[in-house]
Design an enzyme around this catalytic site. Sequence first.
Site, short mmCIF file in Angstrom:
data_model
loop_
_atom_site.label_atom_id
_atom_site.label_comp_id
_atom_site.label_asym_id
_atom_site.label_seq_id
_atom_site.Cartn_x
_atom_site.Cartn_y
_atom_site.Cartn_z
N CYS A 138 80.31 55.76 41.17
CA CYS A 138 79.04 55.64 41.92
C CYS A 138 79.07 54.42 42.84
CB CYS A 138 77.87 55.55 40.93
SG CYS A 138 76.28 55.34 41.71
N CYS A 191 75.83 52.32 42.84
CA CYS A 191 75.76 51.52 41.61
C CYS A 191 76.57 50.24 41.76
CB CYS A 191 76.27 52.32 40.43
SG CYS A 191 75.33 53.81 40.07
#
Length: 66
Positions: A32, A35
């Site tokens: 991700c 993230c």
Amino acid sequence: MPEISATSYKTFTADVLDADIPVLVQFTAPWCRPCKAMQPILEQIQEVLQATKTGKVVKVDIDQDL
């Protein structure tokens, strides 16, 4: 900077739901990109929360815990 501690489905209740201070949970995955971009910001938040003892940040790796 303080390391953000990890939690899992086994310890989520104790680490988050039963915590006596507010908890910010980051649901993350190694792949991700957003993230990873948020990581330095969350580490700064963790540093402030830890210094003032007003909360904590934990992370959940969704690839490991689903």
